[in-house]
Motif scaffolding. Sequence first.
Motif, short mmCIF file in Angstrom:
data_model
loop_
_atom_site.label_atom_id
_atom_site.label_comp_id
_atom_site.label_asym_id
_atom_site.label_seq_id
_atom_site.Cartn_x
_atom_site.Cartn_y
_atom_site.Cartn_z
N SER A 1 -8.12 -1.31 6.12
CA SER A 1 -7.45 -0.11 6.61
C SER A 1 -8.44 0.61 7.50
O SER A 1 -9.64 0.60 7.22
N ALA A 2 -7.93 1.23 8.57
CA ALA A 2 -8.82 1.75 9.60
C ALA A 2 -8.41 3.14 10.05
O ALA A 2 -7.23 3.46 10.13
N VAL A 3 -9.44 3.94 10.36
CA VAL A 3 -9.24 5.25 10.97
C VAL A 3 -9.75 5.15 12.41
O VAL A 3 -10.89 4.72 12.62
N THR B 1 -7.09 6.66 3.60
CA THR B 1 -6.63 5.34 3.15
C THR B 1 -7.00 5.27 1.67
O THR B 1 -7.75 6.13 1.18
N PRO B 2 -6.53 4.27 0.94
CA PRO B 2 -6.90 4.21 -0.48
C PRO B 2 -8.40 4.05 -0.72
O PRO B 2 -8.86 4.22 -1.84
N THR C 1 0.84 -1.20 0.00
CA THR C 1 0.00 0.00 0.00
C THR C 1 0.86 1.23 0.00
O THR C 1 1.95 1.24 0.58
N ARG C 2 0.36 2.28 -0.67
CA ARG C 2 1.05 3.57 -0.62
C ARG C 2 0.71 4.32 0.66
O ARG C 2 1.34 5.30 1.01
N ALA C 3 -0.35 3.87 1.36
CA ALA C 3 -0.75 4.55 2.59
C ALA C 3 0.29 4.35 3.68
O ALA C 3 0.90 3.29 3.77
N GLU D 1 -5.32 14.11 5.33
CA GLU D 1 -4.83 13.44 4.13
C GLU D 1 -3.66 12.53 4.48
O GLU D 1 -2.72 12.95 5.14
N ASN D 2 -3.73 11.31 4.02
CA ASN D 2 -2.63 10.38 4.29
C ASN D 2 -1.35 10.89 3.65
O ASN D 2 -1.35 11.25 2.46
#
Length: 355
Positions: A290-292, A94-95, A47-49, A83-84
Motif C-alpha cells: 500500500s502506498a502514499v 493504510t493498515p 483490505t478495509r483501506a 486518516e483513511n
Amino acid sequence: MHEDHPHPPLANEQRAQLETLYDEMRPRHLYPLWEVLSALVTPEPQTRALPAKWAYNDVRGYLMRAGDLISAEQAERRVVILENPGLPGESAITPRLYAGLQLVLPGEIAPCHRHSQSALRFIMEGDGAYTAVDGEKAFMKQFDLILTPNWRWHDHGNPSNNPIIWLDGLDIPTIRAMDAQFAERLDQPSHPETEPAGSNRAKFGRGLRPLKAGSVRAEQPREPLFHYPYAEWSASLEALAASETPDPHIGHALEFLNPTTGGAVMPTISAHVRLLPAGFETRTRRSTESAVFTVIEGTGEVEIGDQTYQLSPRDMVVVPSWAATRWKAESKLVLFAYTDRVVQEKLCLYRELCE
Ligand code: 1HN
C-alpha cells in the motif's frame, strides 16, 4: 473456500444443533473455524483501506488554523493526520502506515524525543527549518526527504521567517501490530549539537563511510544517511528519464536507499520517486504494497480501483493493497511515494500483477 468448490449445504436440524454447540463454546472463548474460514483465507487481498485523495491547500487551511490555536511546544507535534476513510479512528492512512501534515511556525521548536516508530519527512512548503537527528541538524529545502529512523533522538526547529510544512510518514500501525511501542522525551527541548549542520550528507551521501583502525568495527548507525535533498534526487531522476524509455507500469522511477545495506531506507518503510513524461499513460498494475503518494510537479490523473482523481502539485493520494492503478500525465508528472514494500519483501509476501 472457492466458488468452484461449493460446500455441501447444511440441513436445518444440523444447523440448529451447531448453533447450540456454538452457544456453549462462546463463553469459553471458542469458535468454529468453518464459519469464518472463507473470510480469513481469501483468494486475493481483502483490505478495509479505501482509495482517497487530499488536496494540499485544503489540509493546509486546517493546519494553519491549528497554528493559531496551539503552539508546537504545547502540541509536542502539531500535525493534522490524514486518516483513511476505511480505517476511522485508527490514525492510519493504510493498515501499516501513518500520514500527517506537520506545521512548525517561525521561531518554534518541536521538542526532542525518540521512539520505536520510524519516520520520514517530505518537505512540502518552506525552507530553512531543520530536523536534528541525534543532535545533527539537516536544514530543509522543499521536496527534500529527511529520515528519523527508529530510536534516534529528533527535534525540529524553524529559525526561518516562513512557516514550514512537511508530510510525515511513519510506521505507527505496523509497530502497533507488533506491540513494540516505546518512547521517551529528552529533558531539554533541543538535543545538544553533536556534529556540524549538514555533515550527514558530506560523510554518508557520496558512497563513502568513515573507516577506523583496529579489529573491532566502529559502531555505525543502522541508517547513517538521513538527508536526501531534492536537488540531488531530482537530478538523478532527470538523468534517468533522459537515458531510458519509461517502464510501461510505473514510468521512470528511483528508489531511495540505505547506503550501507543497499536496501530500503528504513526497516519498515520504502520510498521512491517517479517521473512520467507529458502525455504518458501507464498500464494497469496491482501490488500488495500500500502506498502514499504526493505530487511534486505537474498535473494528471490517477485511477485507483473504481475511483479517479485529478492531480495537481502537492495533492496526496493513498493506493490500497491490490487496487488496480493507472497513472496519466497531462504535463510532466513527478511523484514521491512511501510504501510498506520492504516489510512485505522480508516476509516473502510481496506480489505484483502487471496487465
Ligand atoms: C512524531 O514523532 C513526529 O517527530 C511526527 O515529528 C508525527 C506521529 C505519531 C507519533 C510520533 C515527529 C508523529 C510522531
